[in-house]
Design a protein around this motif. Structure first.
Motif, PDB file in Angstrom:
ATOM      1  N   GLU A 295      66.248  79.804  26.043  1.00 30.10           N
ATOM      2  CA  GLU A 295      67.313  80.373  25.219  1.00 30.10           C
ATOM      3  C   GLU A 295      68.006  79.295  24.392  1.00 30.10           C
ATOM      4  OE1 GLU A 295      68.731  84.435  26.864  1.00 30.10           O
ATOM      5  OE2 GLU A 295      69.285  83.018  28.434  1.00 30.10           O
ATOM      6  N   GLY A 296      67.893  78.037  24.827  1.00 28.84           N
ATOM      7  CA  GLY A 296      68.506  76.939  24.100  1.00 28.84           C
ATOM      8  C   GLY A 296      67.802  76.599  22.798  1.00 28.84           C
ATOM      9  N   VAL A 297      66.591  77.132  22.617  1.00 31.88           N
ATOM     10  CA  VAL A 297      65.871  76.827  21.377  1.00 31.88           C
ATOM     11  C   VAL A 297      66.686  77.290  20.167  1.00 31.88           C
ATOM     12  CG1 VAL A 297      63.791  77.265  20.020  1.00 31.88           C
ATOM     13  CG2 VAL A 297      63.594  76.873  22.479  1.00 31.88           C
ATOM     14  N   THR A 298      67.219  78.509  20.248  1.00 33.07           N
ATOM     15  CA  THR A 298      67.997  79.054  19.130  1.00 33.07           C
ATOM     16  C   THR A 298      69.170  78.137  18.777  1.00 33.07           C
ATOM     17  OG1 THR A 298      67.556  81.165  20.222  1.00 33.07           O
ATOM     18  CG2 THR A 298      68.970  81.221  18.287  1.00 33.07           C
ATOM     19  N   GLU A 299      69.874  77.700  19.830  1.00 33.13           N
ATOM     20  CA  GLU A 299      71.029  76.831  19.611  1.00 33.13           C
ATOM     21  C   GLU A 299      70.589  75.492  19.009  1.00 33.13           C
ATOM     22  OE1 GLU A 299      73.334  76.478  23.215  1.00 33.13           O
ATOM     23  OE2 GLU A 299      74.441  74.791  22.322  1.00 33.13           O
ATOM     24  N   ALA A 300      69.490  74.961  19.553  1.00 30.78           N
ATOM     25  CA  ALA A 300      68.981  73.686  19.050  1.00 30.78           C
ATOM     26  C   ALA A 300      68.623  73.789  17.568  1.00 30.78           C
ATOM     27  CB  ALA A 300      67.764  73.258  19.872  1.00 30.78           C
ATOM     28  N   VAL A 301      68.055  74.917  17.188  1.00 31.65           N
ATOM     29  CA  VAL A 301      67.694  75.131  15.783  1.00 31.65           C
ATOM     30  C   VAL A 301      68.937  75.048  14.902  1.00 31.65           C
ATOM     31  CG1 VAL A 301      66.895  76.897  14.144  1.00 31.65           C
ATOM     32  CG2 VAL A 301      65.585  76.448  16.228  1.00 31.65           C
ATOM     33  N   SER A 302      70.016  75.714  15.336  1.00 24.09           N
ATOM     34  CA  SER A 302      71.260  75.689  14.553  1.00 24.09           C
ATOM     35  C   SER A 302      71.800  74.273  14.429  1.00 24.09           C
ATOM     36  CB  SER A 302      72.340  76.551  15.212  1.00 24.09           C
ATOM     37  OG  SER A 302      71.836  77.782  15.576  1.00 24.09           O
ATOM     38  N   LYS A 303      71.710  73.519  15.525  1.00 21.83           N
ATOM     39  CA  LYS A 303      72.233  72.155  15.495  1.00 21.83           C
ATOM     40  C   LYS A 303      71.395  71.248  14.597  1.00 21.83           C
ATOM     41  CE  LYS A 303      74.471  72.047  20.058  1.00 21.83           C
ATOM     42  NZ  LYS A 303      74.273  71.639  21.458  1.00 21.83           N
ATOM     43  N   GLU A 304      70.114  71.533  14.521  1.00 22.78           N
ATOM     44  CA  GLU A 304      69.192  70.657  13.810  1.00 22.78           C
ATOM     45  C   GLU A 304      69.299  70.787  12.295  1.00 22.78           C
ATOM     46  OE1 GLU A 304      67.481  68.431  15.344  1.00 22.78           O
ATOM     47  OE2 GLU A 304      66.144  67.716  13.774  1.00 22.78           O
ATOM     48  N   GLY A 305      69.608  72.015  11.833  1.00 26.07           N
ATOM     49  CA  GLY A 305      69.672  72.186  10.384  1.00 26.07           C
ATOM     50  C   GLY A 305      69.815  73.648  10.007  1.00 26.07           C
ATOM     51  N   LYS A 306      69.429  73.970   8.775  1.00 27.96           N
ATOM     52  CA  LYS A 306      69.464  75.344   8.307  1.00 27.96           C
ATOM     53  C   LYS A 306      68.116  75.989   8.580  1.00 27.96           C
ATOM     54  CE  LYS A 306      73.551  75.019   6.423  1.00 27.96           C
ATOM     55  NZ  LYS A 306      74.701  75.755   7.028  1.00 27.96           N
ATOM     56  N   ALA A 307      68.155  77.198   9.117  1.00 29.49           N
ATOM     57  CA  ALA A 307      66.890  77.802   9.541  1.00 29.49           C
ATOM     58  C   ALA A 307      66.485  79.000   8.693  1.00 29.49           C
ATOM     59  CB  ALA A 307      66.993  78.220  10.999  1.00 29.49           C
ATOM     60  N   TYR A 308      65.227  79.011   8.308  1.00 23.89           N
ATOM     61  CA  TYR A 308      64.595  80.221   7.792  1.00 23.89           C
ATOM     62  C   TYR A 308      63.954  80.877   9.010  1.00 23.89           C
ATOM     63  CZ  TYR A 308      65.082  78.080   3.165  1.00 23.89           C
ATOM     64  OH  TYR A 308      65.577  77.525   2.024  1.00 23.89           O
ATOM     65  N   LYS A 309      64.470  82.039   9.397  1.00 19.26           N
ATOM     66  CA  LYS A 309      63.996  82.666  10.638  1.00 19.26           C
ATOM     67  C   LYS A 309      63.096  83.849  10.331  1.00 19.26           C
ATOM     68  CE  LYS A 309      68.118  81.547  13.362  1.00 19.26           C
ATOM     69  NZ  LYS A 309      67.890  81.300  14.791  1.00 19.26           N
ATOM     70  N   TYR A 310      61.865  83.792  10.796  1.00 17.92           N
ATOM     71  CA  TYR A 310      60.959  84.930  10.667  1.00 17.92           C
ATOM     72  C   TYR A 310      60.678  85.477  12.051  1.00 17.92           C
ATOM     73  CZ  TYR A 310      60.578  83.205   5.981  1.00 17.92           C
ATOM     74  OH  TYR A 310      60.893  82.807   4.715  1.00 17.92           O
ATOM     75  N   ASP A 311      60.922  86.761  12.160  1.00 12.41           N
ATOM     76  CA  ASP A 311      60.817  87.441  13.443  1.00 12.41           C
ATOM     77  C   ASP A 311      59.681  88.440  13.277  1.00 12.41           C
ATOM     78  OD1 ASP A 311      61.485  88.995  15.744  1.00 12.41           O
ATOM     79  OD2 ASP A 311      62.604  90.339  14.418  1.00 12.41           O
ATOM     80  N   ILE A 312      58.482  88.011  13.603  1.00  8.99           N
ATOM     81  CA  ILE A 312      57.298  88.791  13.229  1.00  8.99           C
ATOM     82  C   ILE A 312      56.493  89.241  14.454  1.00  8.99           C
ATOM     83  CG2 ILE A 312      57.115  87.643  10.989  1.00  8.99           C
ATOM     84  CD1 ILE A 312      55.048  85.767  12.110  1.00  8.99           C
ATOM     85  N   SER A 313      55.767  90.326  14.275  1.00  9.16           N
ATOM     86  CA  SER A 313      54.775  90.735  15.272  1.00  9.16           C
ATOM     87  C   SER A 313      53.400  90.456  14.700  1.00  9.16           C
ATOM     88  CB  SER A 313      54.868  92.238  15.561  1.00  9.16           C
ATOM     89  OG  SER A 313      55.885  92.541  16.454  1.00  9.16           O
ATOM     90  N   VAL A 314      52.626  89.685  15.423  1.00 12.51           N
ATOM     91  CA  VAL A 314      51.238  89.435  15.024  1.00 12.51           C
ATOM     92  C   VAL A 314      50.402  89.440  16.302  1.00 12.51           C
ATOM     93  CG1 VAL A 314      51.594  88.144  12.872  1.00 12.51           C
ATOM     94  CG2 VAL A 314      51.770  86.952  15.062  1.00 12.51           C
ATOM     95  N   PRO A 315      49.066  89.575  16.177  1.00 10.89           N
ATOM     96  CA  PRO A 315      48.254  89.532  17.396  1.00 10.89           C
ATOM     97  C   PRO A 315      48.517  88.227  18.155  1.00 10.89           C
ATOM     98  CG  PRO A 315      46.929  90.257  15.534  1.00 10.89           C
ATOM     99  CD  PRO A 315      48.262  89.825  14.982  1.00 10.89           C
ATOM    100  N   LEU A 316      48.576  88.312  19.469  1.00 13.29           N
ATOM    101  CA  LEU A 316      48.893  87.158  20.308  1.00 13.29           C
ATOM    102  C   LEU A 316      48.033  85.946  19.958  1.00 13.29           C
ATOM    103  CD1 LEU A 316      48.883  89.020  23.753  1.00 13.29           C
ATOM    104  CD2 LEU A 316      50.700  88.925  22.063  1.00 13.29           C
ATOM    105  N   SER A 317      46.766  86.217  19.664  1.00 12.94           N
ATOM    106  CA  SER A 317      45.834  85.116  19.435  1.00 12.94           C
ATOM    107  C   SER A 317      46.140  84.328  18.165  1.00 12.94           C
ATOM    108  CB  SER A 317      44.411  85.660  19.371  1.00 12.94           C
ATOM    109  OG  SER A 317      44.342  86.651  18.358  1.00 12.94           O
TER     110      SER A 317
END
Lengths: 433, 433
Positions: A295-317
């Motif tokens: 869950e800390g990944v999200t927070e780390a992203v904010s701390k690191e910089g500005k994020a372009y967030k893509y929330d996508i569904s694709v085949p697992l592979s």
């Protein structure tokens, strides 16, 4: 993310469904746009006015109407969130759980960490009360688990992001709270091992599996850099291309621990191990710290910089391929450096095919934006994926809808919108352009 | 049940979605009614023509298009049923499983014995392909578990009983097959014990509970009379007012057996036991014979006489009251005797609030019919229940729809019907009058 700002002068805070109905009717008669607002925690601008709409905040409607401890059916007004009634839990678990609200969750068809186990809201929402754009109250507030009497209209409002009406009541099936939860973090030498690992874990943990979360190496390093990830030593992390967090929730601690121990043992002792190493939480503190890593990944992203967030569904592979191709794309445009794009990371819910692809930049620039879009959407479409697995369309992705929905589907969405909201007053500019 | 007979002269058996589309367009242009037909196993006349409609049988469309063993996603044309691909199972289990078909199951939102565990089709159906009444093919055949890109139109067709279009493709999430299943039959001294028992069983068996089925004494005796029920001795049955069949399905036999044994022990050793006795299946044959007792009730009813079958959802606590009041009603009308109504029985899915109320008569008569209706429907409405929990509305219950849906809901159902099928060619006379 500060991307959308409207010019609303008015926020109304009704206390009852009847008041919502009167407000909506009044606005409809005068062709005044309305933005329904729950916890206002969305990520795609769905609850933010685009022009001068009236904001209808549901923050004063927070009543638990009833709870049946036998069936686990909870009946609430729009906004109650995270009740834990009589040893039951909500069937969804979101990052925003402290501040989001159930009416908004239903409107956006929120998924989250427990979807793998408890399924989508289309299955767990039993009934809805909705104020339609002309002020009519549509009462589909049944608490019945089974009801086959005609079209299941309430389903249309689940995920409609407030464009078809305002949800003022929800009855929802809450599962019994698990007696025991545990987790383990696994370090994998190759991404290619994730899928065989998922099959093995599903087979061995079966009904007690409650999460199977993927974190790539870059995301892991970022989380550690920003203060998470004390669970694994440097040596244990060495050579790992990615990580998987597995959670179990079950009815009897000793059985669950036995299954999880057996799993870890069989993984480590295999002739060609799928994992380098694994660390099993030994106590509640360690359980939390393993989750903090993910869950800390999200927070780390904010701390690191500005994020372009893509929330996508694709085949697992194709998870890794999607991240790699995006990184390559930015590299080939000369944008991958400390002053522009600092990192491209992937993490998400393997069990649901849901990849969070994050591009972390020093600042938002048109060059990066142009390199990413429509590139990412075309990539998703080439896999017949979804350009928005969880976050919805909101104001941000109306132009990208066609990558996931064909012309016939969009035409029918517009027809549905037109019969419910002929004057277009409900959350204008959202979902459909 | 031989209740509905049409005068169709034509049955068409298309082999592809394209052929279905051409047939539907042709009929729509000429205003010819269509009845889509799957396995034709429905109980409310939904797949039977009422006049001279063309029957579009989907019996030639039985192709498995793909299966993903990692996610468990199965993608089939309309009619395939009961595949058991790569150690996965269908998320529903019906009495008609030998002959019904998946397109029909989705059209009728079939529930069945596994709903308690795997939830409704609104949650497990991932995508649909539907031929709309003008011949357009609506492709919502995603295999994505998460997709929040606009209105979830496919949900409208789940349970629409073929009145909005013909389902020609389904992608559905199939759960992994359990490694072990077991069951136990419990004899209860009082109906009042069923609810506390359900709470205890849910708490102790937790995630491995897969069925909790109720059979009242009259139903039990009937099943035994017609050849089922060797599981319990006469002595064990004595003094029992009703029975409960509990099934577990889980990932490890020894764990599941331990949980089930512990449950039985704690139930029998309680200070005030909720049960008189319980018999745990010791082998696969006994497992089947316990199920035969529950599933044999339906067959016993057919052998005993003509049945008025009410498939209702009511609060769990009112199951017995609904059966008793119906019996009293018939008694007060002087209809409860060997030549008219022979028995009134109740059985069903406690976990889902779904009661099968069966009135068994020597023959169908207007007197019995008038005594039962609208009496039963009013009884259901007084509990805010559903007049059709599983079977649907079909042709049989259009007049009773208003007991479970209010005016606003019915008006909106009609608007939805009108935009999809303005000429009213799709399964005319079904669901809506």
């Amino acid at each position: 993310m500060g991307k959308y700002h409207g010019k609303s002068t008015t926020v109304l805070k009704p206390k009852t469904t009847q008041e919502v109905s009167e407000i909506v009717k009044w606005c409809n008669d005068r062709r005044i746009g309305i933005v329904p607002q729950g916890g206002n925690t969305g990520l795609v601008g769905g609850s933010v006015p685009l022009r001068d709409e009236v904001i209808v905040s549901l923050s004063n409607m927070t009543q638990v109407r009833s709870f049946d401890p036998v069936s686990g059916t909870l009946h609430v007004t729009s906004l109650v969130y995270y009740v834990a009634p009589h040893n039951h839990i909500m069937p969804l678990d979101l990052g925003a759980k402290g501040s989001c609200q159930i009416g908004g969750n239903v409107s956006t068809n929120a998924g989250g960490l427990r979807l793998l186990r408890y399924g989508s809201l289309h299955g767990s929402v039993l009934g809805l009360e909705v104020v339609l754009p002309d002020g009519t109250i549509l009462d589909q507030l049944t608490t019945l688990r089974k009801d086959n009497t005609g079209y299941d209209l309430k389903q249309l409002f689940i995920g409609a992001e407030g464009t078809l009406g305002i949800i003022t009541g929800v009855s929802i099936l809450t599962p019994p709270a698990p007696q025991a939860s545990n987790n383990v973090i696994l370090a994998l030498p190759r991404f290619e091992n994730v899928l065989p690992l998922y099959k093995t874990v599903k087979r061995q943990l079966s009904e007690i599996l409650s999460a199977f979360e993927f974190i790539d190496r870059t995301a892991y390093d970022l989380a550690v850099k920003h203060g998470q990830g004390r669970a694994l030593s440097e040596g244990e992390v060495e050579g790992a291309q990615c990580f998987v967090l597995v959670e179990t929730s079950g009815g009897r601690r000793e059985h669950d621990e036995e299954k999880l121990n057996d799993l870890l043992e069989s993984l480590l002792e295999a002739d060609e191990p799928l994992i380098n190493t694994g660390v099993l939480a030994q106590n509640p503190a360690q359980f939390s710290s393993l989750w903090a890593l993910r869950e800390g990944v999200t927070e780390a992203v904010s701390k690191e910089g500005k994020a372009y967030k893509y929330d996508i569904s694709v085949p697992l592979s194709t998870f890794k391929e999607c991240v790699d191709l995006t990184r390559e794309r930015l590299r080939s445009k000369g944008l991958l450096n400390e002053d522009q794009v600092k990192a491209v990371i992937g993490y998400g819910h393997v069990g649901d095919g849901n990849l969070h692809l994050n591009v972390i930049a020093k600042s938002y620039t048109p060059e990066i934006q142009d390199a990413l879009e429509p590139f990412v959407y075309e990539l998703v479409a080439s896999h017949r994926g979804s350009v928005s697995a969880e976050h919805g369309i909101g104001a941000m992705k109306t132009h990208a809808l066609h990558y996931s929905k064909d012309e016939v589907s969009i035409a029918w969405m517009k027809k549905i919108k037109a019969i419910f909201d002929p004057n277009g007053i409900m959350n204008p500019g959202k979902v459909l352009e």
